[in-house]
Scaffold this motif. Sequence first.
Motif, PDB file in Angstrom:
ATOM      1  N   ARG A  31       6.864  10.606   6.623  1.00 50.64           N
ATOM      2  CA  ARG A  31       7.114  11.415   5.533  1.00 50.64           C
ATOM      3  C   ARG A  31       8.308  11.126   5.105  1.00 50.64           C
ATOM      4  NH1 ARG A  31       3.704  17.068   6.196  1.00 50.64           N
ATOM      5  NH2 ARG A  31       2.154  16.236   7.709  1.00 50.64           N
ATOM      6  N   ILE A  32       9.478  11.121   5.868  1.00 52.02           N
ATOM      7  CA  ILE A  32      10.842  10.851   5.433  1.00 52.02           C
ATOM      8  C   ILE A  32      10.943   9.357   4.655  1.00 52.02           C
ATOM      9  CG2 ILE A  32      13.097  10.191   6.241  1.00 52.02           C
ATOM     10  CD1 ILE A  32      12.952  12.451   8.555  1.00 52.02           C
ATOM     11  N   ARG A  33      10.183   8.372   5.204  1.00 52.55           N
ATOM     12  CA  ARG A  33      10.207   7.159   4.527  1.00 52.55           C
ATOM     13  C   ARG A  33       9.607   7.064   3.323  1.00 52.55           C
ATOM     14  NH1 ARG A  33       5.986   3.844   4.814  1.00 52.55           N
ATOM     15  NH2 ARG A  33       5.424   4.520   6.881  1.00 52.55           N
ATOM     16  N   ILE A  34       8.343   7.907   3.123  1.00 51.52           N
ATOM     17  CA  ILE A  34       7.734   8.011   1.735  1.00 51.52           C
ATOM     18  C   ILE A  34       8.595   8.747   0.887  1.00 51.52           C
ATOM     19  CG2 ILE A  34       5.919   9.176   0.582  1.00 51.52           C
ATOM     20  CD1 ILE A  34       4.193   8.460   3.265  1.00 51.52           C
ATOM     21  N   ALA A  35       9.210   9.760   1.192  1.00 49.57           N
ATOM     22  CA  ALA A  35      10.353  10.591   0.510  1.00 49.57           C
ATOM     23  C   ALA A  35      11.405   9.502  -0.016  1.00 49.57           C
ATOM     24  CB  ALA A  35      10.894  11.775   1.023  1.00 49.57           C
ATOM     25  N   SER A  36      11.750   8.647   0.851  1.00 48.38           N
ATOM     26  CA  SER A  36      12.945   7.879   0.524  1.00 48.38           C
ATOM     27  C   SER A  36      12.246   6.840  -0.620  1.00 48.38           C
ATOM     28  CB  SER A  36      13.273   7.156   1.807  1.00 48.38           C
ATOM     29  OG  SER A  36      14.453   6.114   1.531  1.00 48.38           O
ATOM     30  N   GLN A  37      11.310   6.453  -0.252  1.00 45.94           N
ATOM     31  CA  GLN A  37      10.720   5.319  -1.411  1.00 45.94           C
ATOM     32  C   GLN A  37      10.412   5.921  -2.711  1.00 45.94           C
ATOM     33  OE1 GLN A  37       7.047   4.231   0.808  1.00 45.94           O
ATOM     34  NE2 GLN A  37       8.012   2.453   1.891  1.00 45.94           N
ATOM     35  N   ILE A  38       9.879   7.403  -2.748  1.00 48.22           N
ATOM     36  CA  ILE A  38       9.755   7.886  -4.339  1.00 48.22           C
ATOM     37  C   ILE A  38      11.052   8.156  -4.724  1.00 48.22           C
ATOM     38  CG2 ILE A  38       8.805  10.101  -5.292  1.00 48.22           C
ATOM     39  CD1 ILE A  38       7.091  10.218  -2.865  1.00 48.22           C
ATOM     40  N   CYS A  39      12.199   8.520  -4.052  1.00 46.65           N
ATOM     41  CA  CYS A  39      13.576   8.644  -4.517  1.00 46.65           C
ATOM     42  C   CYS A  39      14.410   7.337  -4.903  1.00 46.65           C
ATOM     43  CB  CYS A  39      14.487   9.289  -3.362  1.00 46.65           C
ATOM     44  SG  CYS A  39      16.048   9.484  -3.665  1.00 46.65           S
ATOM     45  N   SER A  40      13.783   6.428  -4.428  1.00 46.62           N
ATOM     46  CA  SER A  40      14.326   4.936  -4.681  1.00 46.62           C
ATOM     47  C   SER A  40      13.872   4.450  -6.064  1.00 46.62           C
ATOM     48  CB  SER A  40      13.929   3.796  -3.656  1.00 46.62           C
ATOM     49  OG  SER A  40      14.277   2.616  -4.100  1.00 46.62           O
ATOM     50  N   ALA A  41      12.275   4.814  -6.211  1.00 50.81           N
ATOM     51  CA  ALA A  41      11.668   4.529  -7.469  1.00 50.81           C
ATOM     52  C   ALA A  41      12.127   5.433  -8.534  1.00 50.81           C
ATOM     53  CB  ALA A  41      10.189   4.470  -7.301  1.00 50.81           C
ATOM     54  N   LEU A  42      12.357   6.463  -8.399  1.00 49.36           N
ATOM     55  CA  LEU A  42      12.873   7.450  -9.370  1.00 49.36           C
ATOM     56  C   LEU A  42      14.160   6.949  -9.920  1.00 49.36           C
ATOM     57  CD1 LEU A  42      12.204   9.991 -11.287  1.00 49.36           C
ATOM     58  CD2 LEU A  42      12.917  11.438  -9.070  1.00 49.36           C
ATOM     59  N   SER A  43      14.961   7.018  -8.959  1.00 52.35           N
ATOM     60  CA  SER A  43      16.281   6.489  -9.280  1.00 52.35           C
ATOM     61  C   SER A  43      16.654   5.174 -10.021  1.00 52.35           C
ATOM     62  CB  SER A  43      17.283   6.146  -7.938  1.00 52.35           C
ATOM     63  OG  SER A  43      18.647   5.912  -8.316  1.00 52.35           O
ATOM     64  N   TYR A  44      15.499   4.195  -9.762  1.00 53.22           N
ATOM     65  CA  TYR A  44      15.552   2.954 -10.658  1.00 53.22           C
ATOM     66  C   TYR A  44      14.988   3.208 -12.099  1.00 53.22           C
ATOM     67  CZ  TYR A  44      13.217  -1.306 -12.425  1.00 53.22           C
ATOM     68  OH  TYR A  44      12.767  -2.370 -13.060  1.00 53.22           O
ATOM     69  N   ILE A  45      14.038   4.165 -12.180  1.00 52.26           N
ATOM     70  CA  ILE A  45      13.607   4.516 -13.446  1.00 52.26           C
ATOM     71  C   ILE A  45      14.786   5.273 -14.216  1.00 52.26           C
ATOM     72  CG2 ILE A  45      12.351   5.842 -14.762  1.00 52.26           C
ATOM     73  CD1 ILE A  45      10.003   5.730 -12.537  1.00 52.26           C
ATOM     74  N   ILE A  46      15.445   6.097 -13.823  1.00 55.52           N
ATOM     75  CA  ILE A  46      16.516   6.805 -14.436  1.00 55.52           C
ATOM     76  C   ILE A  46      17.627   5.790 -14.717  1.00 55.52           C
ATOM     77  CG2 ILE A  46      18.253   8.452 -14.130  1.00 55.52           C
ATOM     78  CD1 ILE A  46      16.374  10.043 -12.596  1.00 55.52           C
ATOM     79  N   ASN A  47      18.061   4.805 -13.903  1.00 57.86           N
ATOM     80  CA  ASN A  47      18.971   3.857 -14.300  1.00 57.86           C
ATOM     81  C   ASN A  47      18.543   2.860 -15.380  1.00 57.86           C
ATOM     82  OD1 ASN A  47      20.740   4.619 -12.239  1.00 57.86           O
ATOM     83  ND2 ASN A  47      20.020   3.366 -10.655  1.00 57.86           N
ATOM     84  N   ARG A  48      17.434   2.526 -15.359  1.00 60.77           N
ATOM     85  CA  ARG A  48      16.927   1.715 -16.253  1.00 60.77           C
ATOM     86  C   ARG A  48      16.746   2.216 -17.681  1.00 60.77           C
ATOM     87  NH1 ARG A  48      10.776  -0.921 -16.940  1.00 60.77           N
ATOM     88  NH2 ARG A  48      11.098  -1.850 -18.884  1.00 60.77           N
TER      89      ARG A  48
END
Length: 354
Positions: free
Chosen positions: A109-126
Amino acid sequence: MARLKEYTAEEIVLATDNFSWRLRSESVGIWGSVYKGYVDNEAVSIKFLASPEERGLTSRVKSLGLTRHRNLLSMLGFCSELNCFVYEHVEYSRVLHEVVKQNLHWHDRIRIASQICSALSYIINRARCEYVVPDYLNASNILIDCHLNAKINVVLKIRDKLDFAWDVKTFGYLVLNLLTGIPLNHFSYCIVRWFVGLPQCLDKTAGQWPMDLAEKLMNVCRRCVDCNPMDDFRKKYIMVIIEKEMNDVREKADEIVRGRAGTYDLVTSGRDQDSDIPTQFYCPIYKEVMKDPHVAADGFSYEREGIEKWFQTGHDTSPMTNLKLKNKILTPNGTLKLLMKDWYRERSIPYPNP
């Protein structure tokens, strides 16, 4: 930057064998009809939006570049004639809220939350460069593959004004759902934060949560949900802070699991390292592919026969962590068994009888 490919209606019809029911898949979230298709001998997912209000959306994504992130489902192209999108295809996937219900371990669950966070951060930076925003980010649009990795399945499109407050709040609710298993809404958040408290609400099917990590995840949840949409400065940098906090939580979780397992490789020992069989399919005790996976009180899955023999020989501790178990109750891991059956069926291999 490479642009999305625009497909013709004929290419879509050929890819789906004239929209054959045999190739139709279950649709979730914003999607109406979804088909598995083949383009240049590669499997793809061809998706039609469910809402008629989104007609013409394809015209708004023409200027998008190809999005590449390991936790984003990549949009490969679109068809303006049929108003549909072509995505990479992920085999054996389930939506997040279904997987959470099936005894998903706290470390996953922690790993999945981290992955979702990474993807969302990528979208916002882009988005700061291209004004690209996600539509309809929610649990039903997050796919979990057979390796328990997250793939966010959203439409990215151009907007004149950027506002990610709702996406940040949604991520907070997703974290709350992973922690507690309760529905993703503000009412649930208030119940946990103000009335009941986190320790009483933690999802017990996830195993024995390390409370310090659970509290840190709850802090991430609070930071996201309390994001003020009127505070432009905080909105701009909040995902930078959240991503750092999530990375710290994940690193500490990895250290705990590695420390408990020690140097004894409970998963890959005794098998071919080049095998493409997911490691989650292996029993930590037998070190063989499971036939009848069951979850113990530590949140890990074992072959039922193996963990029962473990208990019968007088053990009351976890084979993985060596910590004393709260009970010896075993629960069938239905989600894992379905993923295993899908994996066998795709390769035309009979699923072994337990």
